[in-house]
Write a protein that holds these residues in place. Structure first.
Motif, mmCIF file in Angstrom:
data_model
loop_
_atom_site.group_PDB
_atom_site.id
_atom_site.type_symbol
_atom_site.label_atom_id
_atom_site.label_comp_id
_atom_site.label_asym_id
_atom_site.label_seq_id
_atom_site.Cartn_x
_atom_site.Cartn_y
_atom_site.Cartn_z
ATOM 1 N N VAL A 1 0.148 9.979 6.047
ATOM 2 C CA VAL A 1 0.998 11.118 6.400
ATOM 3 C C VAL A 1 2.465 10.717 6.502
ATOM 4 C CG1 VAL A 1 1.323 13.015 8.031
ATOM 5 C CG2 VAL A 1 -0.945 11.975 7.787
ATOM 6 N N HIS A 2 3.310 11.469 5.782
ATOM 7 C CA HIS A 2 4.759 11.418 6.024
ATOM 8 C C HIS A 2 5.029 12.457 7.096
ATOM 9 C CE1 HIS A 2 9.128 11.194 4.561
ATOM 10 N NE2 HIS A 2 9.114 12.045 5.590
ATOM 11 N N ALA A 3 5.292 11.985 8.320
ATOM 12 C CA ALA A 3 5.353 12.877 9.479
ATOM 13 C C ALA A 3 6.789 13.083 9.962
ATOM 14 C CB ALA A 3 4.481 12.296 10.604
ATOM 15 N N PHE B 1 2.596 6.884 7.830
ATOM 16 C CA PHE B 1 3.485 6.105 6.967
ATOM 17 C C PHE B 1 4.840 5.862 7.643
ATOM 18 C CE2 PHE B 1 2.020 6.850 2.252
ATOM 19 C CZ PHE B 1 1.070 5.858 2.403
ATOM 20 N N HIS B 2 5.485 4.862 7.205
ATOM 21 C CA HIS B 2 6.877 4.480 7.540
ATOM 22 C C HIS B 2 7.355 4.897 8.929
ATOM 23 C CE1 HIS B 2 7.277 8.477 5.918
ATOM 24 N NE2 HIS B 2 7.429 8.109 4.660
ATOM 25 N N VAL B 3 6.747 4.291 9.936
ATOM 26 C CA VAL B 3 7.176 4.530 11.322
ATOM 27 C C VAL B 3 8.548 3.877 11.514
ATOM 28 C CG1 VAL B 3 6.633 4.061 13.744
ATOM 29 C CG2 VAL B 3 4.800 4.628 12.119
ATOM 30 N N ILE C 1 -5.486 9.840 0.430
ATOM 31 C CA ILE C 1 -4.743 11.080 0.143
ATOM 32 C C ILE C 1 -3.415 10.981 0.868
ATOM 33 C CG2 ILE C 1 -4.740 13.585 0.521
ATOM 34 C CD1 ILE C 1 -7.856 13.367 0.665
ATOM 35 N N LYS C 2 -2.355 11.421 0.196
ATOM 36 C CA LYS C 2 -1.045 11.426 0.847
ATOM 37 C C LYS C 2 -0.608 12.857 1.057
ATOM 38 C CE LYS C 2 3.333 10.334 1.877
ATOM 39 N NZ LYS C 2 4.308 9.807 0.946
ATOM 40 N N ILE C 3 -0.148 13.155 2.276
ATOM 41 C CA ILE C 3 0.440 14.478 2.523
ATOM 42 C C ILE C 3 1.791 14.326 3.203
ATOM 43 C CG2 ILE C 3 -1.731 15.761 2.619
ATOM 44 C CD1 ILE C 3 -1.467 15.701 5.711
ATOM 45 N N PHE C 4 2.628 15.315 2.995
ATOM 46 C CA PHE C 4 3.939 15.379 3.628
ATOM 47 C C PHE C 4 3.951 16.539 4.617
ATOM 48 C CE2 PHE C 4 4.852 13.109 -0.239
ATOM 49 C CZ PHE C 4 5.943 12.300 0.044
ATOM 50 N N MET C 5 4.678 16.338 5.715
ATOM 51 C CA MET C 5 4.898 17.436 6.667
ATOM 52 C C MET C 5 6.306 18.007 6.508
ATOM 53 S SD MET C 5 2.948 15.705 9.912
ATOM 54 C CE MET C 5 2.769 17.130 10.978
ATOM 55 N N SER D 1 0.804 -1.226 0.000
ATOM 56 C CA SER D 1 0.000 0.000 0.000
ATOM 57 C C SER D 1 0.835 1.275 0.000
ATOM 58 C CB SER D 1 -0.955 -0.008 1.202
ATOM 59 O OG SER D 1 -0.260 -0.266 2.398
ATOM 60 N N HIS D 2 2.127 1.159 -0.284
ATOM 61 C CA HIS D 2 2.978 2.368 -0.305
ATOM 62 C C HIS D 2 4.123 2.123 -1.280
ATOM 63 C CE1 HIS D 2 5.380 5.499 2.333
ATOM 64 N NE2 HIS D 2 5.573 5.680 1.035
ATOM 65 N N VAL D 3 3.892 2.515 -2.540
ATOM 66 C CA VAL D 3 4.838 2.216 -3.613
ATOM 67 C C VAL D 3 4.946 3.440 -4.525
ATOM 68 C CG1 VAL D 3 5.269 0.704 -5.569
ATOM 69 C CG2 VAL D 3 4.105 -0.209 -3.572
ATOM 70 N N PHE E 1 17.126 7.074 3.055
ATOM 71 C CA PHE E 1 15.662 7.111 2.921
ATOM 72 C C PHE E 1 15.130 7.856 4.142
ATOM 73 C CE2 PHE E 1 17.052 2.887 4.471
ATOM 74 C CZ PHE E 1 16.531 2.884 5.749
ATOM 75 N N GLY E 2 13.926 8.434 3.969
ATOM 76 C CA GLY E 2 13.391 9.229 5.072
ATOM 77 C C GLY E 2 12.002 8.752 5.495
ATOM 78 N N PRO E 3 11.724 8.727 6.821
ATOM 79 C CA PRO E 3 12.653 8.906 7.924
ATOM 80 C C PRO E 3 13.815 7.921 7.817
ATOM 81 C CG PRO E 3 10.390 8.656 8.721
ATOM 82 C CD PRO E 3 10.374 8.374 7.276
HETATM 83 ZN ZN ZN Z 1 7.274 9.376 3.051
#
Ligand code: ZN
Ligand code: URP
Ligand code: ZN
Length: 485
Positions: free
Chosen positions: A184-186, A240-242, A152-156, A60-62, A289-291
């Motif tokens: 969310v990319h947090a 996303f991506h904890v 919806i994807k958002i970045f912080m 679910s994240h590609v 890669f981030g985080p």
């Molecule tokens: Zn991200």
């Protein structure tokens, strides 16, 4: 019973939470019969003795064929990325229709849908919003969500990409009204920029210093902040991506308060640590890669959060740049500071084998939990279940025949992607896909990709899992502008 198209016989299948000896019959792309010792006639019978039969993976994240906003280029098209998916047992991907500054989200979504037509696996889209104008949020977004793009994807963080707090609230508000899930990319952008400036000024520019520019505290703060926004507006979100213990603890606290906060992590956070970026020359860039990667203690904590269900999804965050390429990691040269190296690693093909090996073969999780993390839970969270994410009568016959004992030393060639490296080069895994079926059709077998195209767009109608709680912290529902009892 009319003749089946395909009968998979003799395997041990994961059916719901159970691992059971079961044959699976397929007709017209869907599972039509499940049971031990089936004697039905079929056009083709496959012997799955000694193998696991799993529902196809849902990643679910590609990131596929996305604009980078710089001279760098993402190195996968839908053709190559979907080959990589098939090679790793994944049959559905959710990728990003990505709006850059000033662009129409509707126009880029239409263009992206055209490019996706070459996919060999099924696909759905998240809508990435980087410029939430009136037109985009109030006109384009409702139509795109209604058309089945229900996330919806958002970045912080990231200049020109990350939203400020008012913009985040605006998108959350629109998501609640339109019944979409926000991912969310947090990470705290100001803190990252400040630390980056300080590191560069101190001459600490090598790839190994990248993790110091994006510490856990920057992620933890942003996770806590966006959870507060989610609570204030009563909008479900997925983080996303904890990457480790700090942000995961914030998520657990929110879940304990009854908030609809979900979380994913990725195989790279479970297998790569910050110290691994300390490599000769520029090699550490491969692991930017981030985080960023954290510590061994964070990895142990992540396994615990996974086992307890706080983190419920494992995605790849496949985001590939070639290493030895002026349009890839070396876009700003071989001595470039970490701050201008494209972020992201390839991971589509490796996701399930690495997680199976690290998780199941090493005794950290059982097979049912593995299937839930890589297939069932993402299918449910993103509105694809029960068509995807399960082996059940009426579900798409997306299957992986998996050899749980097979020892494989991973190489880049096995990834079938457009990249020139894998972070897991030379790593031995135990457990590997033997064959992958999409809607009853073999798309990968014994290292070979068998098809061109054939993937379908997955429109996602409204689904109950992401309905808001109906509770606000005050007597005011700000989204609908009403007082609540
Ligand atoms: Zn991200
Ligand atoms: O480093 C990463 N994760 N790159 C891909 C974009 C994102 O942040 O998800
Ligand atoms: Zn990503």
């Amino acid at each position: 019973m009319s003749e089946l198209d395909l009968l998979v016989k003799g395997g041990e299948a994961v059916i719901g939470q159970d691992l059971v000896k079961s044959d699976i019959g397929i007709k017209d792309g869907v599972v039509t019969v499940v049971g031990a010792g089936l004697e039905a006639s079929a056009k083709e019978t496959v012997d799955a003795s000694g193998l696991l039969v799993l529902p196809g993976g849902v990643d679910s994240h590609v990131h596929i064929d996305q604009p980078s906003g710089s001279a760098a280029e993402m190195c996968d098209t839908f053709e190559t990325a979907s080959a990589s998916a098939a090679a790793g047992g994944t049959t559905s991907v959710i990728c990003f229709a990505w709006q850059s500054q000033g662009e129409s989200l509707a126009a880029i979504a239409a263009d992206y849908a055209e490019r996706a037509k070459g996919s060999r696996v099924d696909y759905a889209f998240h809508l990435t919003i980087t410029d939430p104008t009136d037109e985009v949020v109030e006109k384009e977004l409702p139509a795109l969500v209604a058309a089945g793009n229900r996330s919806i994807k958002i970045f912080m963080t990231y200049k020109g990409v990350g939203l400020d707090d008012r913009q985040i609230l605006r998108v959350l508000d629109a998501a609640r009204r339109n019944k979409a899930l926000v991912c969310v990319h947090a990470e705290n952008n100001a803190l990252i920029e400040y630390l980056t400036d300080k590191l560069l000024a101190a001459g600490l520019t090598a790839p190994k210093y990248f993790p110091l520019s994006k510490p856990s505290v920057a992620e933890r703060e942003a996770v806590q902040r966006v959870i507060a926004f989610s609570e204030a507006l009563d909008v479900p979100i997925e983080i996303f991506h904890v990457s480790g213990a700090g942000p995961a603890a914030e998520i657990e606290r929110a879940q304990e308060r009854g908030l609809k906060i979900w979380a994913e992590t990725c195989p790279h956070y479970l297998t790569i640590v910050a110290d691994d970026l300390d490599k000769p020359g520029f090699e550490g860039a491969k692991l930017i890669f981030g985080p960023p990667a954290r510590t061994a203690a964070d990895q142990e904590a992540l396994w615990d959060y996974i086992r307890r269900g706080i983190i419920s999804v494992i995605s790849s965050d496949h985001s590939p740049s070639r290493y030895d390429d002026p349009k890839g990691k070396k876009v700003a040269g071989e001595d470039a500071p970490f701050s201008v190296i494209p972020n992201g690693v390839p991971g589509l093909a490796a996701r399930m084998p690495v997680l199976f090996s690290e998780g199941v073969s090493k005794g950290r999780i059982d097979i049912a939990k593995f299937v839930d993390l890589v297939s069932t839970a993402p299918a449910k969270l993103f509105g694809l279940y029960p068509r995807k994410g399960t082996i059940a009568i009426g579900s798409d016959a997306d299957l992986v025949l998996w050899d749980p004992q097979k020892k494989v030393t991973l190489t880049n060639a096995m990834m079938h992607h457009g990249g020139d490296y894998t972070p897991w080069e030379g790593v031995e895994v135990i457990g590997y896909p033997v064959a992958t079926y999409l809607r009853g059709r073999a798309i990968f077998r014994e290292g070979e990709i068998l098809v061109e195209g054939g993937g379908e767009h997955l429109a996602r109608p409204e689904y109950p899992m992401i309905e808001p709680n109906g509770r606000f912290p005050t007597a005011f529902n700000p989204v609908d502008r009403t007082l609540v009892a």
